[in-house]
Design an enzyme around this catalytic site. Sequence first.
Site, PDB file in Angstrom:
ATOM      1  N   LYS A  36     -68.985  13.708-102.517  1.00 28.57           N
ATOM      2  CA  LYS A  36     -68.384  13.032-103.666  1.00 28.57           C
ATOM      3  C   LYS A  36     -68.632  11.523-103.612  1.00 28.57           C
ATOM      4  CE  LYS A  36     -64.296  15.480-105.289  1.00 28.57           C
ATOM      5  NZ  LYS A  36     -62.848  15.557-105.306  1.00 28.57           N
ATOM      6  N   LEU A 154     -50.408  10.649-115.950  1.00 31.67           N
ATOM      7  CA  LEU A 154     -51.580  10.815-116.825  1.00 31.67           C
ATOM      8  C   LEU A 154     -51.902  12.285-117.042  1.00 31.67           C
ATOM      9  CD1 LEU A 154     -54.186  11.765-114.963  1.00 31.67           C
ATOM     10  CD2 LEU A 154     -54.263   9.357-114.377  1.00 31.67           C
ATOM     11  N   ARG A 155     -52.572  12.547-118.172  1.00 32.47           N
ATOM     12  CA  ARG A 155     -53.013  13.912-118.477  1.00 32.47           C
ATOM     13  C   ARG A 155     -54.532  13.963-118.406  1.00 32.47           C
ATOM     14  NH1 ARG A 155     -50.639  13.524-124.293  1.00 32.47           N
ATOM     15  NH2 ARG A 155     -51.526  11.492-123.844  1.00 32.47           N
ATOM     16  N   LEU A 251     -44.365  21.809-128.306  1.00 38.97           N
ATOM     17  CA  LEU A 251     -43.758  22.966-128.971  1.00 38.97           C
ATOM     18  C   LEU A 251     -44.856  23.857-129.560  1.00 38.97           C
ATOM     19  CD1 LEU A 251     -40.569  21.599-130.815  1.00 38.97           C
ATOM     20  CD2 LEU A 251     -40.700  23.028-128.771  1.00 38.97           C
ATOM     21  N   GLY A 258     -50.958  25.853-117.868  1.00 39.50           N
ATOM     22  CA  GLY A 258     -51.767  26.088-116.666  1.00 39.50           C
ATOM     23  C   GLY A 258     -52.078  24.742-116.044  1.00 39.50           C
ATOM     24  N   CYS A 261     -51.000  20.948-112.331  1.00 39.53           N
ATOM     25  CA  CYS A 261     -49.688  20.306-112.161  1.00 39.53           C
ATOM     26  C   CYS A 261     -48.507  21.198-112.513  1.00 39.53           C
ATOM     27  CB  CYS A 261     -49.632  19.014-112.983  1.00 39.53           C
ATOM     28  SG  CYS A 261     -50.744  17.760-112.334  1.00 39.53           S
TER      29      CYS A 261
END
Length: 434
Positions: A36, A154-155, A251, A258, A261
Site C-alpha cells: 500500500k 465520515l462516510r 429513513l 452493511g 461500521c
Amino acid sequence: MRKICVVGVGYVGLVTGTCFADLGHQVICVDVDETKIARLRQGIMPIYEPGLEEMVRRNAQANRLDFTTSYEEGLAEAEFAFIAVGTPQGSGGEADLQYVRSAAERIAQAMVQPLIIVNKSTVPIGTGDWVADIVRRHQKQPMEFWVVSNPEFLREGSAISDFMYPDRIVLGSLDAEAAAQVAQLYLSLRAPIMITDLRTAEMIKYASNAFLATRISFINEISSICEALGADVKEVAIGMGYDKRIGPHFLDAGIGYGGSCFPKDVQALAHMAAVHGCHPQLLRAVMDINRDQRRQVVHKLRELLGTLDEKVIGILGLAFKPNTDDMRESPAIEVIHLLQSEGAIIRAYDPVAMVNADIYLHDVTLCQDVYKVAEGADALVIITDWNEFKHLSLSKIKEAMRRPIMVDGRNIYDPQVMRNLGFVYRGVGRGYSD
Ligand SMILES: NC(=O)c1ccc[n+]([C@@H]2O[C@H](COP(=O)([O-])OP(=O)(O)OC[C@H]3O[C@@H](n4cnc5c(N)ncnc54)[C@H](O)[C@@H]3O)[C@@H](O)[C@H]2O)c1
C-alpha cells in the site's frame, strides 16, 4: 502548520491525513502494509474514494504529504499521532483491538519527543485509558504524552466533504490543553467543536452509529408492516420526515445496513453493554431486523421462481453502498451466499467494487455492465443504489432476460411504472398487489 503522523492508511487514515495536508499541515502517514505504501508513493490509491487521488497527488507534490512504513520516520518530528487502524469485529462480537494495541506499542517505542496521541479508530469505551497504559509501559524512556479521543464520522463515498464540512468535531481527553491543541488543527473548518472526557467521546461515536442503524431497522420494520397491509413505505417515510422532530434522513427502507461500521459497531456496543450487566434489547432487535431484511430478498425470489435451483440471478451492485469499492459486510455477500446455497447461478455487476469480489465471493460471473448481467437472467436484484442503476433502459433489460422479474432492494423504481413495462416487480414495503 503543525506536524502530524497518521497511523493506518485505510478509508479513514488516508482521508484524514490527506485532508489535514490540504489544510496546510505537514503530514506523514505510516502503515504496516508495504505494498500500500509503495503504491501510494507512486500516486496509486489503495481504495476508491471520489476526489481522493487528485488530493493525494497535489499534497504529495507540495511536500505536505508523505507515506512510510517506518514509525521512526513517521514520528521523528510529529507533535500529533492519529491512530486510524481497523477495529474489526472479534469472534465474540467485541471490537478486536489487536491493531490498536500494536499501533500504541510501536508509537511508544518510536516517539522521541512529547506527543499527543489521538484515537480516531472507533474503539470501546475505556480504550483511551488502555492506550495510555500501553504507551507508558512500552516507552524506551519516560516521555510526556497525552491521549485524546477524536472519533470519526465520515462516510465512505463522500469522505472528503464529510471531513471538510463536518457536522461536529468531538474531542475527549482528561487533559483540557491536549484537547485544545487537537481542536486547533480543525479550527479552519469552522465546525462546532465539542470537548468532553475520553469515555464520553468514545461513547458518542457508538451511540451515533447505533442510532442511525436503529432508524434504518425501524423503517425496515415499518416496511414489512406496510407490505402486509398495502401501504407504501416510501411515502410513509416522506410523510414522517417532514416532521422536524423526525427529519428525513436514514429513513430509506431497503435491504438493510452493511459496511465496515454499522454492523460491527452495533454488535460491539451490545457486547459491551451485556458484559457490564446491561440488557441491550433494542440493539439486538436492530440487528435481528437487519438480518431478516437481507433474507427477505431471497424469500421473495423463492416465492416468485418456485425454486432457486439452476435459476440465473443477476445482482446489480456489490458495494455496501454507492460511491465506494468497499464490500465489507455488504448485503450482497449474504444474499449471494444464500442464493448459491439453494443452487442459484449468479451473474453480477458493480461499477467499482468488482475489484474486491474475489475476496468475498466465489463462482460468480462478473459482467461488464447491467445489460450483460440481464442476459438470460430469471430475475434481477438491486443491492446497491448506484446512480447508474436509476436510469437504465428497462425495455432493453426486459428483452435480455429470460423472465422479467426484478427485486429492488433499494426501492429505486416505481412499482406502477415497472408493472406497466411488464415486469414482475418487488420493492421493499411498497404495498404492491400483483
Ligand atoms: N470506513 C469508515 O467509513 C469509517 C468511518 C468512521 C470510523 N471508522 C473507524 O475508523 C477505523 C479505521 O477504519 P478503516 O475503514 O479506515 O480501516 P481499514 O481497514 O480501511 O484501514 C486500516 C489500515 O490500518 C493499517 N494497519 C493495521 N495495523 C497497523 C499498525 N499496527 N500500524 C500501522 N498501520 C496498521 C492497515 O494496513 C490498513 O491499511 C475503524 O476503527 C473504523 O471503525 C471507519
